[in-house]
Design a protein around this motif. Sequence first.
Motif, short mmCIF file in Angstrom:
data_model
loop_
_atom_site.label_atom_id
_atom_site.label_comp_id
_atom_site.label_asym_id
_atom_site.label_seq_id
_atom_site.Cartn_x
_atom_site.Cartn_y
_atom_site.Cartn_z
N ASP A 1 -17.47 -4.40 -16.88
CA ASP A 1 -17.01 -3.00 -16.74
C ASP A 1 -15.86 -3.31 -15.40
OD1 ASP A 1 -16.32 -0.64 -15.47
OD2 ASP A 1 -18.41 -0.07 -15.16
N TRP A 2 -14.63 -3.23 -15.67
CA TRP A 2 -13.57 -3.45 -14.78
C TRP A 2 -13.16 -2.18 -14.38
CZ3 TRP A 2 -10.39 -7.32 -18.23
CH2 TRP A 2 -11.30 -8.47 -18.59
N THR A 3 -12.60 -2.10 -13.12
CA THR A 3 -11.84 -0.85 -12.50
C THR A 3 -10.65 -1.65 -11.98
OG1 THR A 3 -13.80 0.31 -12.37
CG2 THR A 3 -11.99 1.03 -11.00
N PHE A 4 -9.33 -1.13 -12.10
CA PHE A 4 -8.18 -1.59 -11.36
C PHE A 4 -7.34 -0.76 -10.18
CE2 PHE A 4 -8.82 -3.70 -15.55
CZ PHE A 4 -8.37 -4.84 -15.20
N ALA A 5 -6.96 -1.45 -9.54
CA ALA A 5 -6.14 -0.97 -8.69
C ALA A 5 -4.78 -0.69 -9.14
CB ALA A 5 -5.94 -1.74 -7.12
N GLU A 6 -3.83 0.32 -8.51
CA GLU A 6 -2.42 0.70 -8.97
C GLU A 6 -1.73 -0.45 -9.10
OE1 GLU A 6 -1.66 3.67 -9.84
OE2 GLU A 6 -3.66 4.58 -9.31
N ASP A 7 -1.98 -1.67 -8.50
CA ASP A 7 -0.97 -2.89 -8.54
C ASP A 7 -1.31 -3.73 -9.98
OD1 ASP A 7 -3.16 -4.22 -7.73
OD2 ASP A 7 -2.18 -4.87 -5.93
#
Length: 151
Positions: free
Chosen positions: A107-113
């Motif tokens: 399960d991955w969550t990403f930053a805006e960049d």
Amino acid sequence: MSLIPPFSAGTAQAKVKKAQDLWNTKDPQNVAKAYTEDSIWRNRSTFLKGHDEITSFLTTKWDREQNYRLRKELFAFQDHKIAVQFWYEYQDKEDGMKWKRCYGLEDWTFAEDGRMRKRMMSGNDIEIGEEERWFKEGVDVEEVDIGEEHW
């Protein structure tokens, strides 16, 4: 193609394959760059935070997991999140170089960049024989037909 969130089906798929290729380099320092400096991980029962801990963890991992080969497939996505199913095979340096395969989900969550700020991994290893291996030397992991019983 930009691989920053929010993701579309195409960019989520591309992000998964880029991660697969990066992890198959087995280069802990380079892999860590794909994560934010304060990225948090759960890898099975290990909890990590930040580049130094990630790099140390991956260095130890790939020292133990010899001849590591990985395949990741997109499971689901939404906005800043991607779920991945994966399989990898390796020889366990701490267990007589027995071949093993790990089945897992991330399960991955990403930053805006576009760098990953959270990675939660669950996986189970099974011992396999040489004849059961999928990702043998010279075999493209993308060409392996992984049957439904393994999905």
